[in-house]
Design an enzyme around this catalytic site. Structure first.
Site, PDB file in Angstrom:
ATOM      1  N   CYS A  75       0.858  -1.180   0.000  1.00 59.62           N
ATOM      2  CA  CYS A  75       0.000   0.000   0.000  1.00 59.62           C
ATOM      3  C   CYS A  75       0.894   1.230   0.000  1.00 59.62           C
ATOM      4  CB  CYS A  75      -0.894  -0.007   1.245  1.00 59.62           C
ATOM      5  SG  CYS A  75      -1.944   1.443   1.343  1.00 59.62           S
ATOM      6  N   GLY A  76       0.772   2.025  -1.071  1.00 59.66           N
ATOM      7  CA  GLY A  76       1.684   3.153  -1.238  1.00 59.66           C
ATOM      8  C   GLY A  76       1.399   4.299  -0.279  1.00 59.66           C
ATOM      9  N   ASN A 164       0.919  -5.462  -5.890  1.00 60.56           N
ATOM     10  CA  ASN A 164      -0.525  -5.703  -5.964  1.00 60.56           C
ATOM     11  C   ASN A 164      -0.984  -5.421  -7.402  1.00 60.56           C
ATOM     12  OD1 ASN A 164      -0.151  -2.929  -5.871  1.00 60.56           O
ATOM     13  ND2 ASN A 164      -1.794  -2.530  -4.413  1.00 60.56           N
ATOM     14  N   HIS A 166      -2.886  -4.119 -10.789  1.00 55.84           N
ATOM     15  CA  HIS A 166      -3.548  -2.888 -11.262  1.00 55.84           C
ATOM     16  C   HIS A 166      -3.924  -3.046 -12.727  1.00 55.84           C
ATOM     17  CE1 HIS A 166      -2.698  -0.483  -7.657  1.00 55.84           C
ATOM     18  NE2 HIS A 166      -1.626  -1.250  -7.569  1.00 55.84           N
ATOM     19  N   GLU A 215     -10.508   0.659  -5.758  1.00 57.36           N
ATOM     20  CA  GLU A 215      -9.514  -0.225  -5.166  1.00 57.36           C
ATOM     21  C   GLU A 215     -10.064  -1.613  -4.862  1.00 57.36           C
ATOM     22  OE1 GLU A 215      -6.846   0.764  -2.086  1.00 57.36           O
ATOM     23  OE2 GLU A 215      -6.865   2.894  -2.570  1.00 57.36           O
ATOM     24  N   ARG A 216      -9.234  -2.610  -5.124  1.00 62.38           N
ATOM     25  CA  ARG A 216      -9.544  -3.965  -4.668  1.00 62.38           C
ATOM     26  C   ARG A 216      -9.716  -3.937  -3.150  1.00 62.38           C
ATOM     27  NH1 ARG A 216      -4.858  -8.551  -4.855  1.00 62.38           N
ATOM     28  NH2 ARG A 216      -3.879  -6.928  -3.590  1.00 62.38           N
ATOM     29  N   CYS A 224      -4.596   6.442  -4.356  1.00 64.32           N
ATOM     30  CA  CYS A 224      -4.015   5.089  -4.326  1.00 64.32           C
ATOM     31  C   CYS A 224      -2.563   5.233  -4.791  1.00 64.32           C
ATOM     32  CB  CYS A 224      -4.796   4.156  -5.253  1.00 64.32           C
ATOM     33  SG  CYS A 224      -4.153   2.467  -5.261  1.00 64.32           S
ATOM     34  N   GLY A 227      -1.447   2.546  -7.146  1.00 65.87           N
ATOM     35  CA  GLY A 227      -2.186   2.780  -8.396  1.00 65.87           C
ATOM     36  C   GLY A 227      -1.590   3.911  -9.208  1.00 65.87           C
TER      37      GLY A 227
HETATM   38  N1  LIG Z   1      -6.590  -1.931  -1.909  1.00 62.39           N
HETATM   39  C1  LIG Z   1      -5.230  -2.193  -2.367  1.00 62.39           C
HETATM   40  C2  LIG Z   1      -4.236  -2.005  -1.234  1.00 62.39           C
HETATM   41  C3  LIG Z   1      -4.098  -0.583  -0.859  1.00 62.39           C
HETATM   42  C4  LIG Z   1      -3.452   0.147  -1.994  1.00 62.39           C
HETATM   43  C5  LIG Z   1      -3.670   1.636  -1.982  1.00 62.39           C
HETATM   44  N2  LIG Z   1      -4.390   2.171  -0.865  1.00 62.39           N
HETATM   45  C6  LIG Z   1      -2.324   2.322  -2.112  1.00 62.39           C
HETATM   46  O1  LIG Z   1      -2.172   3.452  -1.612  1.00 62.39           O
HETATM   47  O2  LIG Z   1      -1.422   1.715  -2.722  1.00 62.39           O
HETATM   48  C7  LIG Z   1      -5.109  -3.634  -2.812  1.00 62.39           C
HETATM   49  O3  LIG Z   1      -5.861  -4.480  -2.353  1.00 62.39           O
HETATM   50  O4  LIG Z   1      -4.187  -3.903  -3.607  1.00 62.39           O
END
Ligand SMILES: N[C@H](CCC[C@H](N)C(=O)O)C(=O)O
Length: 279
Positions: A75-76, A164, A166, A215-216, A224, A227
């Site tokens: 999570c970034g 993760n 994208h 978001e997932r 994100c 993202g």
């Molecule tokens: N929901 C995202 C994780 C948090 C990513 C997002 N909040 C960020 O800042 O990178 C996932 O399941 O891959």
């Protein structure tokens, strides 16, 4: 046992941070995380982030539960918040500005900058279908401008993993995207065996992107970090943007660079402490 928590946000992507240095397992279960993230019956957050003891020579380990209880690899915005949280926890005894954090996406290093922002080496993007993972293309090939049928429309998508998954698509006007109705259809599309985060990108200039995200495991968020990194990489792969750009999210801007020198992605942005409470 009373558990202290501190609320932080990165451009409005908000998290409950827990000092978990006393044990190697999160002190909150995914089921409890769902309740705590509820914005009416709980504290309210996009996720819960744990500061655990370091492993393999790292300073700390980060684990995160999304607001649906699922556990993402990274999570970034969250790791920027963790960097500030660790500095707050260490207080006067702090001796470093750069933390090496073990995550499920590898070792990620947030660095506290003099202007209060946090710069993060987000590591190498993964570009092969098998690494995203997605079945959209052959496992050992990249996923660039592939057609994907969602909600009765054919979208051109480019997929990138920052640890993760994208799925990125470029549109004329991000404000016109019906995120509430189509976000979940991308997230749960069968070509994404681990589900996916989905970013809609409007290229304002080659060094300025506008982004909205579903978001997932969290739905629509104000920002994100992974993202934004994945979207910059997708923009370079599709020759739509430069390797250094501002990514404007509903919650504010992030500076992203996909380094030509080491091929790693660097993200710089804020992380704000909101309040501390007790469970
Ligand atoms: N929901 C995202 C994780 C948090 C990513 C997002 N909040 C960020 O800042 O990178 C996932 O399941 O891959």
């Amino acid at each position: 046992m009373a558990i202290e928590f501190t609320k932080y946000h990165g451009l409005g992507n908000d998290f409950i941070l827990i000092d978990n240095r006393s044990s190697s397992e999160p002190v909150i279960t995914p089921a409890q995380a769902i309740k705590l993230c509820d914005r009416h019956f709980g504290i309210g957050a996009d996720g819960v982030i744990f500061a655990l003891p370091g492993e393999n020579g790292t300073d700390y380990t980060m684990r995160i539960f999304n607001s649906d209880g699922s556990e993402p690899e990274m999570c970034g915005n969250g790791i920027r918040c963790l960097g500030v949280f660790l500095a707050d926890l260490e207080g006067e005894s702090r001796t470093q500005d750069l933390y090496r954090i073990q995550t499920l996406a590898g070792v990620i290093t947030p660095q506290l900058m003099a202007d209060g922002q946090v710069k993060v080496d987000m590591g190498l993007p993964k570009l092969l279908a098998g690494e995203i993972p997605t079945t959209l293309s052959a496992a050992d090939s990249k996923v660039i401008n592939q057609p994907l049928e969602v909600a009765g429309k054919t979208w051109e998508v480019t997929c990138v993993s920052m640890g993760n998954p994208h799925c990125i698509t470029f549109v004329e006007d991000v404000a016109a995207i019906p995120l509430e109705s189509i976000g979940t259809k991308f997230e749960h599309h069968p070509v994404f065996p681990q589900r996916t985060n989905t970013e809609f990108i409007e290229i304002v200039r080659r060094d300025y992107l506008k982004m909205r995200v579903w978001e997932r495991g969290a739905g629509i968020t104000l920002a994100c970090g992974t993202g934004a990194c994945a979207s910059l990489v997708a923009g370079v792969l599709t020759e739509k943007c430069d390797r250094i750009a501002t990514v404007e999210l509903p919650g504010g801007p992030l500076q992203i660079e996909w380094s030509e020198i080491d091929q790693r992605v660097y993200m710089t942005g804020p992380a704000e402490r909101v309040f501390t409470g007790k469970l």
